[in-house]
Scaffold this motif. Structure first.
Motif, short mmCIF file in Angstrom:
data_model
loop_
_atom_site.label_atom_id
_atom_site.label_comp_id
_atom_site.label_asym_id
_atom_site.label_seq_id
_atom_site.Cartn_x
_atom_site.Cartn_y
_atom_site.Cartn_z
N ILE A 51 -10.03 8.64 18.97
CA ILE A 51 -9.77 9.45 20.33
C ILE A 51 -10.18 8.98 21.12
CG2 ILE A 51 -10.52 11.72 21.18
CD1 ILE A 51 -10.63 12.78 18.25
N ASN A 52 -11.30 7.74 20.77
CA ASN A 52 -11.93 7.09 22.03
C ASN A 52 -11.62 5.52 21.46
OD1 ASN A 52 -12.49 9.58 23.80
ND2 ASN A 52 -13.99 10.18 22.03
N PHE A 53 -12.42 4.66 23.01
CA PHE A 53 -12.27 3.73 22.47
C PHE A 53 -13.27 3.00 23.46
CE2 PHE A 53 -7.54 3.89 22.80
CZ PHE A 53 -7.09 2.74 22.13
N LYS A 54 -14.31 2.23 22.94
CA LYS A 54 -15.93 1.87 23.50
C LYS A 54 -15.24 0.49 23.57
CE LYS A 54 -20.96 2.31 23.47
NZ LYS A 54 -21.30 2.81 23.10
N THR A 55 -15.48 -0.42 24.50
CA THR A 55 -15.84 -1.30 24.54
C THR A 55 -17.32 -2.32 24.87
OG1 THR A 55 -13.79 -1.44 25.18
CG2 THR A 55 -15.09 -4.08 25.84
N PHE A 56 -17.41 -3.47 23.95
CA PHE A 56 -18.65 -4.27 23.42
C PHE A 56 -18.60 -5.48 24.44
CE2 PHE A 56 -19.59 -0.95 20.88
CZ PHE A 56 -20.40 -0.04 20.41
N LYS B 90 -22.56 -8.41 28.19
CA LYS B 90 -23.61 -7.57 29.09
C LYS B 90 -23.98 -6.61 27.64
CE LYS B 90 -20.86 -7.10 32.87
NZ LYS B 90 -19.80 -6.23 34.15
N ASP B 91 -23.33 -6.06 26.79
CA ASP B 91 -24.28 -5.18 25.53
C ASP B 91 -24.47 -5.84 24.87
OD1 ASP B 91 -22.94 -2.27 26.61
OD2 ASP B 91 -20.88 -3.30 26.67
N GLY B 92 -24.94 -7.29 24.78
CA GLY B 92 -25.76 -8.25 23.34
C GLY B 92 -24.17 -9.53 23.12
N LEU B 93 -23.25 -9.12 22.29
CA LEU B 93 -22.32 -10.53 22.23
C LEU B 93 -22.55 -11.65 22.92
CD1 LEU B 93 -18.65 -8.93 22.09
CD2 LEU B 93 -19.89 -9.25 20.40
N ILE B 94 -22.82 -12.97 21.84
CA ILE B 94 -22.96 -13.39 21.72
C ILE B 94 -21.50 -14.58 23.00
CG2 ILE B 94 -21.37 -14.93 20.02
CD1 ILE B 94 -24.28 -15.83 19.95
N ASN B 95 -20.50 -13.78 23.22
CA ASN B 95 -19.64 -14.49 23.53
C ASN B 95 -18.24 -13.36 23.58
OD1 ASN B 95 -16.81 -15.96 24.08
ND2 ASN B 95 -18.10 -17.70 24.35
N ASN B 96 -17.49 -13.35 24.90
CA ASN B 96 -16.34 -12.20 24.60
C ASN B 96 -15.32 -12.95 24.10
OD1 ASN B 96 -17.37 -10.80 25.67
ND2 ASN B 96 -17.76 -11.28 27.93
N TYR B 97 -14.91 -14.10 23.73
CA TYR B 97 -13.83 -14.33 22.84
C TYR B 97 -14.00 -13.97 20.88
CZ TYR B 97 -12.04 -16.42 27.47
OH TYR B 97 -11.70 -16.85 28.68
N ILE B 98 -13.15 -12.98 20.78
CA ILE B 98 -14.08 -12.66 19.16
C ILE B 98 -12.43 -13.54 17.84
CG2 ILE B 98 -14.10 -10.74 17.53
CD1 ILE B 98 -16.28 -11.49 20.15
N SER B 99 -13.20 -14.63 17.32
CA SER B 99 -12.18 -14.76 16.03
C SER B 99 -11.68 -14.34 15.21
CB SER B 99 -12.33 -16.29 16.49
OG SER B 99 -13.94 -16.27 15.88
N CYS B 100 -13.87 -13.38 14.77
CA CYS B 100 -13.16 -13.02 13.93
C CYS B 100 -13.79 -11.49 13.29
CB CYS B 100 -13.16 -13.47 12.45
SG CYS B 100 -14.69 -14.72 12.29
N ILE B 101 -13.25 -10.51 12.45
CA ILE B 101 -14.99 -9.22 12.55
C ILE B 101 -14.55 -9.11 10.68
CG2 ILE B 101 -15.15 -7.02 13.05
CD1 ILE B 101 -12.95 -7.28 15.43
N LYS B 102 -16.39 -9.21 10.51
CA LYS B 102 -15.93 -8.45 8.90
C LYS B 102 -17.38 -8.47 8.73
CE LYS B 102 -13.14 -11.92 7.48
NZ LYS B 102 -11.54 -11.23 6.52
N GLY C 249 -11.17 -7.82 18.45
CA GLY C 249 -11.95 -8.78 18.71
C GLY C 249 -10.64 -8.99 19.37
N THR C 250 -10.80 -8.88 21.13
CA THR C 250 -9.74 -10.57 22.06
C THR C 250 -10.09 -11.43 22.49
OG1 THR C 250 -11.18 -9.01 23.68
CG2 THR C 250 -9.58 -7.07 22.84
N GLN C 251 -9.10 -11.83 22.94
CA GLN C 251 -9.41 -13.33 23.88
C GLN C 251 -10.26 -12.75 25.17
OE1 GLN C 251 -9.46 -16.08 22.09
NE2 GLN C 251 -10.08 -14.97 20.80
N GLY C 252 -11.59 -12.67 25.28
CA GLY C 252 -11.96 -12.58 26.36
C GLY C 252 -12.41 -11.36 27.15
N GLY C 253 -12.03 -10.42 26.23
CA GLY C 253 -12.74 -8.62 26.90
C GLY C 253 -13.24 -8.10 25.93
N GLY C 254 -14.52 -9.28 25.07
CA GLY C 254 -15.06 -8.63 24.34
C GLY C 254 -14.56 -7.76 22.91
N ILE C 255 -15.16 -6.30 22.63
CA ILE C 255 -14.38 -6.25 21.03
C ILE C 255 -14.86 -4.94 21.53
CG2 ILE C 255 -16.91 -5.93 20.21
CD1 ILE C 255 -15.83 -6.73 16.98
N THR C 256 -13.81 -3.91 21.09
CA THR C 256 -13.50 -2.97 21.42
C THR C 256 -13.34 -2.42 19.60
OG1 THR C 256 -12.00 -2.93 22.97
CG2 THR C 256 -12.02 -0.81 22.17
N SER C 257 -14.23 -1.31 19.62
CA SER C 257 -13.90 0.34 18.98
C SER C 257 -13.09 1.52 18.91
CB SER C 257 -15.31 0.52 18.30
OG SER C 257 -15.76 1.62 19.12
#
Length: 135
Positions: free
Chosen positions: A79-84, A87-99, A67-75
């Motif tokens: 091998i590969n990275f995918k960013t959400f 535009k993909d449905g996140l409520i905000n691109n500033y992620i503070s926690c993931i569970k 979870g990034t500060q302004g770039g959304g969330i990356t999985s």
């Protein structure tokens, strides 16, 4: 074994014994401390959404979520990275926690509310005043 008993009957001088013990201990310590850890740093050039990662989770499938500060969330699947992003449905691109919950849903906390990601889509829980709205 006979060497030890022989040494007990005819102990060597203290200087040789101390040197032998020191050599054995140093060799043992080198073996114990010789662990090697391999790290690989990933950056924006590799596919991470943004350089400031504030939340990190490895899920039950082995995916690494950043979870990034302004770039959304990356999985990252190893091998590969995918960013959400929003535009993909996140409520905000500033992620503070993931569970992750028992049903393998990801819960993503942001400053504007919480998103649940079930692997297909995001469900938003927006904070409005003192209550929450589901969308």
């Amino acid at each position: 074994m006979f060497f030890i008993f022989d040494q007990l009957k005819n102990p060597p001088n203290n200087k040789n014994l101390k040197i032998t013990i020191c050599l054995l201990l140093s060799a043992f310590c080198q073996l114990v401390l010789a662990q090697q850890f391999n790290f690989h740093n990933y950056s924006v050039k590799d596919g991470v959404a943004q350089s400031q990662v504030y939340a990190l989770l490895q899920d039950s499938r082995g995916y690494l979520w950043m979870g990034t500060q302004g770039g959304g969330i990356t999985s990252f699947d190893g091998i590969n990275f995918k960013t959400f992003t929003v535009k993909d449905g996140l409520i905000n691109n500033y992620i503070s926690c993931i569970k992750e919950d028992a049903k393998h849903n990801l819960w993503i906390g942001t400053m504007n509310g919480v998103c649940m990601y079930n692997g297909l889509e995001f469900k938003k829980y927006k904070l409005v005043g003192d209550s929450a709205q589901v969308s």
